[in-house]
Design a protein around this motif. Structure first.
Motif, mmCIF file in Angstrom:
data_model
loop_
_atom_site.group_PDB
_atom_site.id
_atom_site.type_symbol
_atom_site.label_atom_id
_atom_site.label_comp_id
_atom_site.label_asym_id
_atom_site.label_seq_id
_atom_site.Cartn_x
_atom_site.Cartn_y
_atom_site.Cartn_z
ATOM 1 N N SER A 49 0.829 -1.207 0.000
ATOM 2 C CA SER A 49 0.000 0.000 0.000
ATOM 3 C C SER A 49 0.861 1.253 0.000
ATOM 4 O O SER A 49 1.993 1.252 0.480
ATOM 5 N N ALA A 50 0.284 2.317 -0.534
ATOM 6 C CA ALA A 50 0.943 3.622 -0.609
ATOM 7 C C ALA A 50 -0.112 4.703 -0.413
ATOM 8 O O ALA A 50 -0.459 5.430 -1.346
ATOM 9 N N PRO A 51 -0.645 4.826 0.813
ATOM 10 C CA PRO A 51 -1.660 5.861 1.057
ATOM 11 C C PRO A 51 -1.126 7.249 0.716
ATOM 12 O O PRO A 51 -0.002 7.590 1.093
ATOM 13 N N GLY A 52 -1.891 8.008 -0.031
ATOM 14 C CA GLY A 52 -1.484 9.357 -0.411
ATOM 15 C C GLY A 52 -0.743 9.444 -1.734
ATOM 16 O O GLY A 52 -0.376 10.535 -2.168
ATOM 17 N N THR A 53 -0.538 8.316 -2.409
ATOM 18 C CA THR A 53 0.145 8.363 -3.702
ATOM 19 C C THR A 53 -0.665 9.188 -4.707
ATOM 20 O O THR A 53 -1.892 9.110 -4.737
ATOM 21 N N SER A 54 0.037 9.951 -5.523
ATOM 22 C CA SER A 54 -0.651 10.709 -6.567
ATOM 23 C C SER A 54 -0.749 9.902 -7.864
ATOM 24 O O SER A 54 -1.481 10.277 -8.771
ATOM 25 N N ASP A 55 0.008 8.808 -7.968
ATOM 26 C CA ASP A 55 -0.068 7.895 -9.116
ATOM 27 C C ASP A 55 -0.807 6.636 -8.701
ATOM 28 O O ASP A 55 -0.695 6.190 -7.556
ATOM 29 N N GLN A 56 -1.539 6.039 -9.635
ATOM 30 C CA GLN A 56 -2.261 4.807 -9.339
ATOM 31 C C GLN A 56 -1.295 3.668 -9.021
ATOM 32 O O GLN A 56 -0.360 3.415 -9.783
ATOM 33 N N LEU A 57 -1.519 2.984 -7.904
ATOM 34 C CA LEU A 57 -0.839 1.734 -7.595
ATOM 35 C C LEU A 57 -1.735 0.633 -8.150
ATOM 36 O O LEU A 57 -2.741 0.271 -7.543
ATOM 37 N N SER A 58 -1.397 0.152 -9.335
ATOM 38 C CA SER A 58 -2.262 -0.774 -10.050
ATOM 39 C C SER A 58 -1.605 -2.144 -10.170
ATOM 40 O O SER A 58 -0.426 -2.253 -10.524
ATOM 41 N N ALA A 59 -2.350 -3.198 -9.874
ATOM 42 C CA ALA A 59 -1.880 -4.574 -10.011
ATOM 43 C C ALA A 59 -1.755 -4.914 -11.492
ATOM 44 O O ALA A 59 -2.698 -4.723 -12.249
ATOM 45 N N SER A 60 -0.586 -5.408 -11.907
ATOM 46 C CA SER A 60 -0.411 -5.645 -13.340
ATOM 47 C C SER A 60 0.105 -7.026 -13.720
ATOM 48 O O SER A 60 0.153 -7.349 -14.897
ATOM 49 N N GLY A 61 0.498 -7.864 -12.766
ATOM 50 C CA GLY A 61 0.960 -9.188 -13.155
ATOM 51 C C GLY A 61 1.208 -10.106 -11.979
ATOM 52 O O GLY A 61 1.504 -9.651 -10.869
ATOM 53 N N ILE A 62 1.085 -11.408 -12.226
ATOM 54 C CA ILE A 62 1.375 -12.434 -11.223
ATOM 55 C C ILE A 62 1.729 -13.721 -11.956
ATOM 56 O O ILE A 62 1.172 -14.000 -13.021
ATOM 57 N N GLU A 63 2.677 -14.485 -11.433
ATOM 58 C CA GLU A 63 2.999 -15.794 -12.000
ATOM 59 C C GLU A 63 3.602 -16.653 -10.892
ATOM 60 O O GLU A 63 4.328 -16.167 -10.040
ATOM 61 N N ILE A 64 3.284 -17.956 -10.927
ATOM 62 C CA ILE A 64 3.760 -18.910 -9.933
ATOM 63 C C ILE A 64 4.643 -19.945 -10.615
ATOM 64 O O ILE A 64 4.435 -20.255 -11.802
ATOM 65 N N ASP A 65 5.639 -20.476 -9.904
ATOM 66 C CA ASP A 65 6.522 -21.477 -10.501
ATOM 67 C C ASP A 65 5.812 -22.826 -10.609
ATOM 68 O O ASP A 65 4.688 -23.003 -10.119
ATOM 69 N N ASN A 66 6.444 -23.781 -11.286
ATOM 70 C CA ASN A 66 5.810 -25.070 -11.563
ATOM 71 C C ASN A 66 5.392 -25.819 -10.304
ATOM 72 O O ASN A 66 4.366 -26.490 -10.283
ATOM 73 N N ASP A 67 6.211 -25.734 -9.243
ATOM 74 C CA ASP A 67 5.931 -26.477 -8.014
ATOM 75 C C ASP A 67 5.037 -25.731 -7.033
ATOM 76 O O ASP A 67 4.691 -26.266 -5.983
ATOM 77 N N GLY A 68 4.715 -24.475 -7.325
ATOM 78 C CA GLY A 68 3.875 -23.698 -6.427
ATOM 79 C C GLY A 68 4.596 -23.253 -5.168
ATOM 80 O O GLY A 68 3.968 -22.982 -4.151
ATOM 81 N N GLU A 69 5.921 -23.169 -5.239
ATOM 82 C CA GLU A 69 6.713 -22.784 -4.068
ATOM 83 C C GLU A 69 7.107 -21.314 -4.068
ATOM 84 O O GLU A 69 7.423 -20.752 -3.027
ATOM 85 N N ARG A 70 7.115 -20.673 -5.242
ATOM 86 C CA ARG A 70 7.491 -19.260 -5.345
ATOM 87 C C ARG A 70 6.585 -18.573 -6.351
ATOM 88 O O ARG A 70 6.116 -19.185 -7.304
ATOM 89 N N MET A 71 6.372 -17.276 -6.123
ATOM 90 C CA MET A 71 5.582 -16.491 -7.065
ATOM 91 C C MET A 71 6.239 -15.134 -7.243
ATOM 92 O O MET A 71 6.956 -14.664 -6.364
#
Length: 170
Positions: A49-71
């Motif tokens: 979070s960035a309360p007070g930001t003047s620019d949008q903090l927008s979610a833009s990507g996610i990916e998980i590894d083959n074993d589901g141990e890291r993202m």
């Protein structure tokens, strides 16, 4: 108020990584997490979070590894530089990498084994007119030793290393 922005499943479909966009009262928060689908259990969640930001903090990507141990995930960042544009988590919910990029990230990828991540970004924040950008590759966790390339039985591997004395961060 918010919505699920991006999702990704591990190779066998047992774990789900997600990033949620919170937009009310402002575009200043994203929530990331991992779910174990076999047990229908929320494994962990974290908030950027960035309360007070003047620019949008927008979610833009996610990916998980083959074993589901890291993202890995990415956002547009914020005007306060309070949140990373790219990041990595382990399956216990520990942030293991935090990457400050020159501009908003629009894409992210993780290697099948979860050791290397990559993020593509614009040269400036998405809310700012401008062009250019970068692709940044990063280790998804601290690694004491990383060997690139292919070694063969009988080959010689030459190692060079630099010893850095303890120093203060400036």
């Amino acid at each position: 108020s918010g919505f699920v922005s991006r999702l990704d499943l591990d190779a066998d479909g047992n774990r789900l990584a997600y990033i949620n966009q919170q937009y009310s009262p402002a575009y200043d928060r994203v929530d990331v997490g991992m779910i174990d689908l076999d047990s229908n259990t929320l494994m962990w969640t974290d908030t950027l979070s960035a309360p007070g930001t003047s620019d949008q903090l927008s979610a833009s990507g996610i990916e998980i590894d083959n074993d589901g141990e890291r993202m890995v995930g990415c956002t547009w960042g914020d005007s306060l530089n309070a949140t990373p544009e790219a990041f990595a988590y382990d399956d216990a919910g520990n942030m293991t990498a935090s990457i400050d990029l020159p501009g908003s990230a629009f894409g992210v990828a993780i290697g099948p084994d979860g050791e290397v991540g990559a993020a593509g970004c614009k040269g400036v924040h998405a809310n700012t007119w401008g062009n250019g950008g970068a692709i940044t590759c990063f280790d998804t966790f601290d690694q004491n030793f990383h060997l690139d390339g292919v070694t063969r039985l009988g080959d010689t591997v030459s190692l060079m290393y630099l010893v850095v004395p303890n120093s203060a961060t400036m």
